[in-house]
Every structure is written in structure tokens, then in C-alpha cells.
Design a protein around this motif. Sequence first.
Motif, short mmCIF file in Angstrom:
data_model
loop_
_atom_site.label_atom_id
_atom_site.label_comp_id
_atom_site.label_asym_id
_atom_site.label_seq_id
_atom_site.Cartn_x
_atom_site.Cartn_y
_atom_site.Cartn_z
N LEU A 1 -17.64 9.95 -10.83
CA LEU A 1 -16.30 10.47 -10.64
C LEU A 1 -16.18 11.80 -11.37
CD1 LEU A 1 -13.41 10.02 -9.56
CD2 LEU A 1 -12.93 8.81 -11.70
N PHE A 2 -15.78 12.84 -10.64
CA PHE A 2 -15.63 14.18 -11.19
C PHE A 2 -14.16 14.57 -11.19
CE2 PHE A 2 -19.89 13.88 -9.54
CZ PHE A 2 -20.66 14.56 -10.46
N GLU B 1 -18.01 15.48 -14.81
CA GLU B 1 -18.18 14.06 -14.61
C GLU B 1 -17.43 13.30 -15.70
OE1 GLU B 1 -21.65 10.66 -14.52
OE2 GLU B 1 -22.24 12.73 -14.11
N VAL B 2 -16.57 12.36 -15.29
CA VAL B 2 -15.79 11.58 -16.26
C VAL B 2 -16.17 10.11 -16.29
CG1 VAL B 2 -13.83 13.18 -16.18
CG2 VAL B 2 -13.86 11.19 -14.65
N ALA B 3 -16.87 9.62 -15.25
CA ALA B 3 -17.27 8.22 -15.22
C ALA B 3 -18.44 8.06 -14.26
CB ALA B 3 -16.11 7.33 -14.78
N ARG B 4 -19.25 7.04 -14.53
CA ARG B 4 -20.42 6.76 -13.69
C ARG B 4 -20.65 5.25 -13.67
NH1 ARG B 4 -26.27 9.65 -13.93
NH2 ARG B 4 -24.87 11.43 -13.72
N ALA C 1 -11.87 1.27 -5.38
CA ALA C 1 -10.59 1.92 -5.67
C ALA C 1 -10.10 1.58 -7.07
CB ALA C 1 -9.55 1.53 -4.62
N GLN C 2 -10.23 0.32 -7.45
CA GLN C 2 -9.77 -0.10 -8.78
C GLN C 2 -10.60 0.58 -9.87
OE1 GLN C 2 -11.39 -2.25 -11.20
NE2 GLN C 2 -9.61 -2.15 -12.54
N HIS D 1 -10.37 5.06 -14.18
CA HIS D 1 -10.96 6.19 -14.92
C HIS D 1 -10.17 7.48 -14.75
CE1 HIS D 1 -14.41 3.98 -16.34
NE2 HIS D 1 -14.50 3.43 -15.12
N LEU D 2 -9.01 7.39 -14.12
CA LEU D 2 -8.19 8.60 -13.95
C LEU D 2 -7.03 8.62 -14.93
CD1 LEU D 2 -8.10 8.83 -10.07
CD2 LEU D 2 -9.49 10.15 -11.66
#
Length: 148
Positions: free
Chosen positions: A120-121, A126-129, A141-142, A147-148
Motif C-alpha cells: 500500500l502506497f 510504501e506504508v504497509a505490506r 478491503a479491510q 492501514h489508512l
Amino acid sequence: MTTSAESLHIVCPHCHTTNRLRVADQGKAPECGQCHQALFNAHPLALDDTSFDRHIGRNQIPVLVDFWASWCGPCRMMAPAFEQAAGLLEPHVRLAKLNTEEAQALAARFNIRSIPTLALFVNGKEVARQAGAFRSAADIAQWTRSHL
């Protein structure tokens, strides 16, 4: 995340032109100012070496990338759920796929060691993987929203 309190930059999934979009119009089926196609179509965008940095760096909405390969069984099993997740997350998150066999330099740049891997960018970073396949669109989706 926004250029002002009222607008966003959204990269067209068709012609890759950066569009300025009023936040109020984000959910109203906006079209690209250049090619006049829909900016959101509830389908993941196929990225390549050329388009990856433009979409990651210029979109002012989060971009969720599925790093995958055609020979990968878990990747193929997760593909329908990822496709459905686009319908759940757009227009607030862009979903994209990157074939690691066709874009090996990008896979190496992001240190992709197993596939599928979701990254997730937000604002180009990148903020999560998460490595491994998700079972459902709702799970994707969850995870993304968490992570947002």
C-alpha cells in the motif's frame, strides 16, 4: 494528500495523464480531461516499468499494488478477490497489479521476495505490506482500510 482542501491529482488508468479532480466530484464517475475515459472503473490497473512511478508518485489517493506472476498458483487464486476489491475501494483507493516477471527491476527495487505481495502506497511511499494470498475482497478491503 490533497493539492488544496478541495482537489486531488488522479492519474488516468488509460492514458496516464495526471488530472486535477475536485474532491466533491470523486464519487461522481469523473472522466479524464485528456482521453475522456473513466478515471475509476472498479478494475485493477496493470502497471509496468513505465507507468509504475507515475501512478505511485502522482496519485493523491492511496495505491494498493498486487505484486504477482502468471505462474503463481496463489496469485491466480487471489486475482478474482483483488478484482472485486477494486469495486469496494474505488474511488478512494486505486488498485493496481504489477507482474514481477515482466518488471523484475521493480520487484527487486521493492525487495519482493514472495508473491503474491500486496503493498500500500500513500503519497508515493510504501506504508504497509502483506505477503500471501487473501481469501476475499472484503479481507483485502479491510486490510487496506486498517492501514489508512
